[in-house]
Write a protein that holds these residues in place. Structure first.
Motif, PDB file in Angstrom:
ATOM      1  N   LEU A 155      -1.954 -34.273   7.015  1.00  0.00           N
ATOM      2  CA  LEU A 155      -1.297 -32.990   7.209  1.00  0.00           C
ATOM      3  C   LEU A 155      -1.218 -32.712   8.707  1.00  0.00           C
ATOM      4  O   LEU A 155      -2.088 -33.150   9.473  1.00  0.00           O
ATOM      5  N   PRO A 156      -0.214 -31.975   9.164  1.00  0.00           N
ATOM      6  CA  PRO A 156      -0.061 -31.737  10.609  1.00  0.00           C
ATOM      7  C   PRO A 156      -1.005 -30.662  11.132  1.00  0.00           C
ATOM      8  O   PRO A 156      -0.590 -29.680  11.756  1.00  0.00           O
ATOM      9  N   VAL A 157      -2.322 -30.844  10.862  1.00  0.00           N
ATOM     10  CA  VAL A 157      -3.299 -29.828  11.246  1.00  0.00           C
ATOM     11  C   VAL A 157      -4.452 -30.396  12.070  1.00  0.00           C
ATOM     12  O   VAL A 157      -5.336 -29.648  12.488  1.00  0.00           O
ATOM     13  N   SER A 158      -4.492 -31.701  12.282  1.00  0.00           N
ATOM     14  CA  SER A 158      -5.487 -32.408  13.080  1.00  0.00           C
ATOM     15  C   SER A 158      -6.812 -32.588  12.358  1.00  0.00           C
ATOM     16  O   SER A 158      -7.634 -31.666  12.271  1.00  0.00           O
ATOM     17  N   SER A 159      -7.034 -33.781  11.865  1.00  0.00           N
ATOM     18  CA  SER A 159      -8.291 -34.088  11.181  1.00  0.00           C
ATOM     19  C   SER A 159      -9.467 -34.097  12.154  1.00  0.00           C
ATOM     20  O   SER A 159     -10.563 -33.627  11.822  1.00  0.00           O
ATOM     21  N   ARG A 182     -14.589 -31.552  13.895  1.00  0.00           N
ATOM     22  CA  ARG A 182     -15.349 -30.897  14.974  1.00  0.00           C
ATOM     23  C   ARG A 182     -15.613 -29.432  14.643  1.00  0.00           C
ATOM     24  O   ARG A 182     -16.741 -28.933  14.778  1.00  0.00           O
ATOM     25  N   VAL A 183     -14.585 -28.717  14.203  1.00  0.00           N
ATOM     26  CA  VAL A 183     -14.709 -27.282  13.933  1.00  0.00           C
ATOM     27  C   VAL A 183     -15.588 -27.023  12.715  1.00  0.00           C
ATOM     28  O   VAL A 183     -16.447 -26.129  12.732  1.00  0.00           O
ATOM     29  N   LEU A 224      -6.061 -20.529  12.724  1.00  0.00           N
ATOM     30  CA  LEU A 224      -7.327 -21.217  12.963  1.00  0.00           C
ATOM     31  C   LEU A 224      -7.635 -21.280  14.450  1.00  0.00           C
ATOM     32  O   LEU A 224      -8.783 -21.062  14.872  1.00  0.00           O
ATOM     33  N   GLY A 225      -6.613 -21.546  15.264  1.00  0.00           N
ATOM     34  CA  GLY A 225      -6.816 -21.602  16.709  1.00  0.00           C
ATOM     35  C   GLY A 225      -7.282 -20.274  17.268  1.00  0.00           C
ATOM     36  O   GLY A 225      -8.197 -20.216  18.108  1.00  0.00           O
ATOM     37  N   VAL A 226      -6.689 -19.191  16.798  1.00  0.00           N
ATOM     38  CA  VAL A 226      -7.081 -17.851  17.258  1.00  0.00           C
ATOM     39  C   VAL A 226      -8.523 -17.550  16.844  1.00  0.00           C
ATOM     40  O   VAL A 226      -9.312 -17.011  17.639  1.00  0.00           O
TER      41      VAL A 226
END
Length: 280
Positions: free
Chosen positions: A19-23, A28-29, A259-261
């Motif tokens: 998915l275009p969300v970065s595995s 890490r998160v 998620l970034g926010v």
């Protein structure tokens, strides 16, 4: 890292790799939110061997056709115009940038770029780029992957190299590039998966030698995570390709930005430390 942690992170890897969300960002998160140590770049790269094995099986017919045509083109000039042969060469060319940048900036990738502030920022910025790409694509005249050209293959490769930064997303970066160049969602996604094969296999194989040494997790938990990532990843590929054939990428954009926010907010307020220990 214990067995439970490994199983959970393998599930996260399998769910998010395609998915275009970065595995890598999610590993890490999620670890930071759970209060676990950062699993590290070696663990991430090795578990990606599991998800990449899912790609090899899911696209086995495409891969066999590409490898066969490419090999034949080495000895028969007449075969060099075969779309599959050309695709084989384009995958090789597109893999070069990530190999060069990965080798040049390995230490930075494995340390400072895993900072949660970097990850939060890249999730937002590249999420917005994906939104622009999805909105700007030429729907009626969308190109099939057979129209791929050498300059476009290089552009795809440069986009893939950005995935060395956690939070960018390998699929997100290459799919965005494909959409901006006029390829259909399906074509951009399928080529993104194929292009990743050499880079992921090479990276994972190199990182295998670090497992069980220094701060890297032990072999047993890492293998469990890799097996889970394979099974879940295979299902994720099938779902994702069906989904994008009828839907846009906007839900992923909204998720990335939100998620970034949240990540930046948690770091700013001191709830999460921007960097963390590696290992477990």
């Amino acid at each position: 890292m214990d067995w439970f942690h490994a199983a959970v992170l393998g599930l996260v890897q399998g769910l998010t790799e395609f998915l275009p969300v970065s595995s890598s960002a999610h590993l890490r998160v999620f670890s930071a939110l759970a209060g676990w140590d950062d699993p590290g770049a070696a663990f991430t790269a090795v578990t990606q061997l599991g998800t990449e094995s899912a790609v090899l099986i899911y696209f086995r017919r495409d891969i066999a056709a590409i490898v066969g045509a490419w090999a034949a083109s080495l000895f028969s000039p007449a075969r060099r115009s075969d779309p599959n042969a050309r695709l084989g060469w384009f995958v090789i060319v597109g893999t070069l940038p990530i190999g060069v940048f990965g080798a040049a900036f390995q230490d930075t990738i494995e340390t400072s770029l895993r900072d949660l502030r970097v990850i939060g920022t890249t999730l937002i910025v590249f999420g917005l780029i994906l939104a622009v790409a999805d909105r700007s694509r030429a729907v009626r005249n969308a190109r099939p992957i057979s129209d791929l050209t050498l300059p476009h293959a290089v552009a795809y490769g440069l986009a893939q190299s950005l995935a060395l930064i956690p939070g960018v997303s390998r699929s997100g970066g290459t799919i965005s590039a494909g959409l901006l160049m006029g390829y259909s969602r399906e074509a951009a996604a399928r080529y993104s998966f194929l292009l990743a094969i050499p880079a992921v296999l090479a990276s994972g194989t190199l990182e295998l030698f670090k497992i069980g040494e220094g701060p890297a997790p032990a072999w047993g938990p890492t293998l469990l995570a890799t097996a889970i990532a394979f099974a879940v990843g295979y299902a994720a590929i099938a779902w994702f390709l069906r989904y994008i054939s009828h839907n846009s990428f906007m839900p992923f954009v909204v998720y990335r930005v939100a998620l970034g926010v949240v990540i930046i907010g948690l770091v700013t307020t001191g709830v999460l430390a921007p960097d963390a220990g590696t290992g477990g």
